[in-house]
Motif scaffolding. Structure first.
Motif, PDB file in Angstrom:
ATOM      1  N   UNK A   1     112.932  87.766  17.403  1.00  0.00           N
ATOM      2  CA  UNK A   1     111.868  88.863  17.615  1.00  0.00           C
ATOM      3  C   UNK A   1     111.981  89.437  19.171  1.00  0.00           C
ATOM      4  N   UNK A   2     111.874  88.403  19.996  1.00  0.00           N
ATOM      5  CA  UNK A   2     112.044  88.685  21.534  1.00  0.00           C
ATOM      6  C   UNK A   2     113.254  88.612  22.192  1.00  0.00           C
ATOM      7  N   UNK A   3     113.648  89.355  23.050  1.00  0.00           N
ATOM      8  CA  UNK A   3     114.941  89.457  23.553  1.00  0.00           C
ATOM      9  C   UNK A   3     114.810  89.795  25.047  1.00  0.00           C
ATOM     10  N   UNK A   4     115.791  89.341  25.897  1.00  0.00           N
ATOM     11  CA  UNK A   4     116.106  89.914  27.145  1.00  0.00           C
ATOM     12  C   UNK A   4     117.294  90.557  27.097  1.00  0.00           C
ATOM     13  N   UNK A   5     117.287  91.539  27.732  1.00  0.00           N
ATOM     14  CA  UNK A   5     118.783  92.536  27.833  1.00  0.00           C
ATOM     15  C   UNK A   5     119.027  92.582  29.150  1.00  0.00           C
ATOM     16  N   UNK A   6     120.637  92.342  29.459  1.00  0.00           N
ATOM     17  CA  UNK A   6     121.115  92.813  30.758  1.00  0.00           C
ATOM     18  C   UNK A   6     121.544  94.038  30.750  1.00  0.00           C
ATOM     19  N   UNK A   7     121.557  94.709  31.871  1.00  0.00           N
ATOM     20  CA  UNK A   7     121.901  96.150  32.022  1.00  0.00           C
ATOM     21  C   UNK A   7     122.774  96.373  33.346  1.00  0.00           C
ATOM     22  N   UNK A   8     123.614  97.135  33.216  1.00  0.00           N
ATOM     23  CA  UNK A   8     124.576  97.465  34.704  1.00  0.00           C
ATOM     24  C   UNK A   8     123.611  97.994  35.596  1.00  0.00           C
ATOM     25  N   UNK A   9     124.009  97.789  36.789  1.00  0.00           N
ATOM     26  CA  UNK A   9     122.965  98.154  38.089  1.00  0.00           C
ATOM     27  C   UNK A   9     123.013  99.652  38.258  1.00  0.00           C
ATOM     28  N   UNK A  10     124.039 100.390  37.857  1.00  0.00           N
ATOM     29  CA  UNK A  10     123.911 102.006  37.813  1.00  0.00           C
ATOM     30  C   UNK A  10     122.934 102.520  36.711  1.00  0.00           C
TER      31      UNK A  10
END
Length: 328
Positions: free
Chosen positions: A152-161
């Protein structure tokens, strides 16, 4: 790099208040998606550590990863790609406008009444958030298949822009997928976190992190310094600065190769311009990615595409020198 991104994202929230015992890290890249659970990289249903970040609809069924990629040649108008370039953005955004030059069969259109971008697939319209939610559900499904338990729980990476608009849209997609996002973390910051976990410094130490993905390039500089935690020396860090170029990534190189292949086919046929026809260009764009990977280890490669356009087969070859000259 891919493993570090996933594991660092997980480590960032390993002890977050309110988190469940099982937390996954998801790297939603432009071309591939990677998922980590604990110290393991989750393999998908094809036993691969990364999945094509694609979704397709065929005969009423959703197709993901390799199954969606396999449809690009046969049914390119059924496949949605580059969602990371669309989510949270409007039709006037440079990245969205630039999609028209990337030989994608399915392009977003702006729904003025709803005020959002939409893509039409098999007669139905979907927003980038809705399609991204389906990809996140796929991440949950392969995690359950890999670990035997749901998540159920997550960490998402995103681009710096990514601005606030893109980040909020990604959180909306996660909400649609019934996924509780503990935090969003920039990709190079996630790598810096992994670096800090594995090393202890006695004095200030500066590291430059560089990440060229399919969609763009990110660079950050982090300062690592010693810190005492209950009498034990550990590493802490802060990001001193970062920069990026959203237009310089693997796809940019793919497009240069796509143009090379199109020029060779035009020369072979002797009339017309295949670049005016989306379907064969979608095939060449997919072929260019394979050509690029092979040219990294070989000086030339034969290229064969059956029935590329008007039932004409494409037969040719590309050299590393040609590729290098095209990308200067």
């Amino acid at each position: 790099m891919a493993r570090a991104l996933g594991l660092a994202a997980l480590a960032a929230l390993a002890f977050a208040p309110g988190a469940s015992a099982s937390v996954i890290g998801i790297d939603m890249g432009t071309q591939y998606m990677k998922v980590a659970s604990g110290l393991d990289i989750v393999v998908n249903f094809e036993s691969k550590r990364k999945s094509d970040n694609l979704i397709a609809f065929y005969r009423g069924e959703r197709k993901f990863a390799a199954e969606a990629a396999n449809l690009i040649r046969r049914k390119p108008d059924n496949v949605a790609a580059r969602l990371a370039s669309m989510i949270g953005r409007n039709a006037d955004h440079p990245a969205v406008q630039g999609l028209a030059d990337q030989y994608l069969q399915v392009l977003p259109a702006f729904n003025e009444s709803a005020g959002v971008l939409e893509m039409e697939l098999e007669g139905a319209s979907y927003t980038p958030q809705e399609l991204t939610a389906m990809l996140l559900q796929f991440a949950q499904a392969i995690t359950k298949d890999h670990t035997g338990s749901g998540v159920r729980d997550a960490v998402l990476t995103v681009p710096a822009w990514y601005t606030q608009s893109e980040r909020v849209a990604l959180l909306d997609a996660a909400d649609l997928a019934k996924l509780n996002v503990l935090t969003l973390i920039d990709t190079t910051t996630a790598v810096a976190l992994q670096w800090a976990i594995d090393r202890v410094y006695e004095e200030d130490h500066y590291v430059l992190f560089y990440d060229m993905g399919a969609g763009g390039t990110e660079v950050s500089v982090a300062r690592f310094y010693p810190m005492s935690d209950k009498g034990k020396n550990v590493s802490a860090f802060e990001v001193m600065g970062k920069g990026w170029d959203e237009t310089l990534g693997g796809f940019a190189f793919d497009l240069r190769l796509t143009d090379i292949l199109a020029e060779k086919f035009n020369k072979q046929v002797g009339k017309g311009d295949v670049r005016k026809h989306p379907r064969p260009m979608a095939k060449l764009r997919e072929q260019s990615r394979k050509v690029k990977e092979i040219l990294s280890a070989n000086v030339e490669i034969p290229v064969n595409v059956d029935g590329l356009h008007n039932d004409i087969d494409f037969r040719g070859h590309v050299t590393r020198r040609e590729f290098a000259e095209k990308t200067r």
